[in-house]
Enzyme design. Structure first.
Site, short mmCIF file in Angstrom:
data_model
loop_
_atom_site.label_atom_id
_atom_site.label_comp_id
_atom_site.label_asym_id
_atom_site.label_seq_id
_atom_site.Cartn_x
_atom_site.Cartn_y
_atom_site.Cartn_z
N HIS A 30 0.84 -1.20 0.00
CA HIS A 30 0.00 0.00 0.00
C HIS A 30 0.87 1.25 0.00
O HIS A 30 2.01 1.25 0.49
CB HIS A 30 -0.98 0.01 1.17
CG HIS A 30 -0.36 0.13 2.53
ND1 HIS A 30 -0.15 1.35 3.15
CD2 HIS A 30 0.05 -0.81 3.42
CE1 HIS A 30 0.37 1.15 4.35
NE2 HIS A 30 0.51 -0.15 4.54
N ASP A 74 -0.55 4.50 0.91
CA ASP A 74 -1.01 5.50 1.85
C ASP A 74 -0.25 5.37 3.16
O ASP A 74 0.33 4.32 3.46
CB ASP A 74 -2.51 5.39 2.08
CG ASP A 74 -2.91 4.04 2.68
OD1 ASP A 74 -2.49 3.00 2.13
OD2 ASP A 74 -3.63 4.02 3.71
N GLU A 84 -5.10 1.51 2.96
CA GLU A 84 -4.92 0.43 3.92
C GLU A 84 -4.98 0.94 5.35
O GLU A 84 -5.43 0.24 6.25
CB GLU A 84 -3.59 -0.28 3.65
CG GLU A 84 -3.41 -1.60 4.37
CD GLU A 84 -2.76 -1.47 5.74
OE1 GLU A 84 -2.72 -2.47 6.47
OE2 GLU A 84 -2.30 -0.35 6.07
N ASP A 126 4.30 -6.15 4.58
CA ASP A 126 3.75 -5.12 5.46
C ASP A 126 3.61 -5.61 6.90
O ASP A 126 2.65 -5.28 7.58
CB ASP A 126 2.39 -4.66 4.92
CG ASP A 126 1.86 -3.43 5.63
OD1 ASP A 126 2.65 -2.67 6.19
OD2 ASP A 126 0.62 -3.24 5.63
N HIS A 155 4.24 3.98 12.06
CA HIS A 155 3.26 4.80 12.78
C HIS A 155 3.92 5.66 13.86
O HIS A 155 3.21 6.25 14.66
CB HIS A 155 2.15 3.95 13.42
CG HIS A 155 1.28 3.26 12.43
ND1 HIS A 155 -0.04 2.97 12.67
CD2 HIS A 155 1.52 2.77 11.19
CE1 HIS A 155 -0.56 2.34 11.64
NE2 HIS A 155 0.38 2.21 10.72
#
Length: 475
Positions: free
Chosen positions: A88, A90, A153, A178, A446
């Site tokens: 992904h 994003d 995602e 991922d 994150h």
């Protein structure tokens, strides 16, 4: 000289180009937002998407675009069958406190730096350059190699659903870069929901909690929280400031107070982490609620909600005091993360992200929580749900991935994992997460200061090149 040795040399030759491509992709702040015209997830996600499709087309790959909701890059095979690589483009919002530009794509101390380098742009670029090296070395895959590009995602997965409904054929099996190494053979179930409470109108006078806000995403540990307090009678702010100083000294919490107009602002700084691993962060929401619990507000419903939070959520990470501390032998304990809060004098909403064991279901979790909430006149607003997935350790796909991982790392002790993270393996059948974080690496997805070492980027590309080759040649 065997093919993979030649391919690894080609990967080395393409090193500078690969780093440049990753830096350019990182420079696009591709946080999914509301649609803009024919761009379902906003301008920046679309820019990142077009960057990958344009690069692939120039390199001679076939591309497919499902109405800008997602697409794929194909390395055509000589026979029927498709091996999928599901990534992904994003990213989650960058948050605050970075030591470098989040979207700079800078090279610092041997690392490519910026949001998405680990989750998931770096692994996507590694997968792409693995495909490119194989192609440039003349390899003709037995099965088609397909790099699928997801675009939301980190939010609602509308893109992958639209893509899968639009594509004429789907992969037979594959992997998503991922997650973690070694191979991941199970993922816990995920639910996102709000705990909601409405407050009655009050004519109370004195110290009032006007608002509490914190967090940026359900699947991240909140690294910031802010409360605004008013005092209609005057004289209470100095006591609150003194309590904050005492709280700071007692807990080490980074809490500060300052006047804003006639109100007092209280801010807390925590440490962000992935919602699947909240133990690696410090939740600013739980810290500010702990502090607010030491203040006697004039509105009793405010005190009651704060007390509920501290008694039944607090700093616990497994739902111990809210009725959902479930566990099983295969996947361990449930993980409970508070991602956001939005509270004022009219209502409170706490957004929770839960990863539950693979042998449970969402209704069992909700039943446990409601057994507690019902005593407080609170409700649940259900949101996203992803069922758990599980594949036996002796499955042929897992066996191949584990063999490749062990060959490239020398790690013969690690076993396949069950994780709390949610990957696109849930969306594409017979797909599992394989990398990209190595066991000895910190979790940077994150979080602020996200980066990937160039050495690991190169190692990933070599691992994925062999994985693509081996999976394509499977009977």
């Amino acid at each position: 000289m065997d093919l993979l040795t030649i391919v690894n040399k080609k990967i080395e030759e393409n090193k500078a180009e690969m780093i440049e491509s990753l830096s350019a992709l990182i420079s696009i702040p591709s946080v999914a937002v509301e649609a803009v015209g024919d761009k379902p997830f906003g301008e920046n996600v679309h820019r990142a998407y077009m960057y990958m499709l344009d690069m692939a087309e120039k390199d001679g790959f076939a591309i497919f675009n499902a109405d800008n909701y997602g697409g794929h890059i194909d390395f055509d095979g000589r026979e029927n069958g498709i091996v999928g690589i599901v990534g992904h483009l994003d990213v989650v919002p960058e948050g605050e406190g970075w030591d470098f530009e989040p979207y700079g794509g800078e090279i610092i101390d041997g690392n490519v730096c910026g949001r998405g380098t680990v989750d998931d742009k770096g692994p996507v670029i590694a997968s792409y350059y693995a495909m490119k090296a194989l192609k440039e070395c003349g390899y003709e895959p037995r099965k088609t190699i397909r790099l699928i590009l997801g675009l939301d995602e980190e939010t609602n997965w509308e893109g992958i659903e639209h893509y899968l409904s639009a594509v004429p054929d789907v992969p037979d099996y594959g992997f998503t870069p991922d997650g973690d190494f070694p191979a991941i053979h199970g993922e816990k179930g995920i639910i996102v929901f709000d705990i909601a409470k409405k407050f009655p109108r009050t004519g109370a006078e004195g110290i009032m909690l006007k608002s509490v806000k914190g967090g940026t995403a359900a699947n991240s540990v909140a690294d910031r929280a802010r409360a605004v307090i008013s005092d209609s009678q005057g004289g209470g702010y100095e006591n609150i400031k003194a309590a904050a100083a005492e709280f700071r000294a007692e807990t080490g919490c980074r809490i500060n107070c300052k006047g804003i107009g006639k109100s007092l602002e209280v801010t807390v700084q925590g440490v962000s982490a992935h919602g699947a691993k909240p133990e690696q962060g410090e939740n600013a929401i739980s810290m500010i609620m702990d502090f607010l619990g030491r203040i006697n507000f004039a509105a009793e419903e405010t005190n009651e909600f704060i007390s509920f939070y501290n008694n039944h959520i607090g700093y616990e990470l497994h739902g111990e005091n809210i009725g959902c501390d479930f566990a099983d032998e295969v996947s361990g304990r449930l993980v409970f993360n508070v991602g956001m809060i939005d509270m004022d004098t009219r209502a409170a909403k706490v957004t929770v992200n839960i990863r539950y064991p693979v042998t449970y279901d969402d209704e069992k979790v909700y039943e446990g929580i409601m057994s507690v909430l019902s005593g407080y006149d609170m409700g649940i607003v259900k949101g996203k749900h992803q069922e758990p997935i599980f594949m036996p350790e002796d499955d042929p796909l897992i066996s191949v991935l584990m063999e490749i991982y062990r060959k490239h790392t020398g790690d013969t002790e690690s076993r396949p994992l069950v994780i709390g993270g949610g990957t696109y393996a849930r969306a594409v059948k017979n797909t599992v997460a394989f990398g990209a974080r190595f066991p000895d690496e910190p979790e940077l997805g994150h979080q602020k200061n996200e980066c990937i070492s160039i050495d690991n980027l190169m190692k990933l590309t070599e691992i994925y090149a062999e994985t693509i080759y081996r999976l394509s040649e499977l009977e």
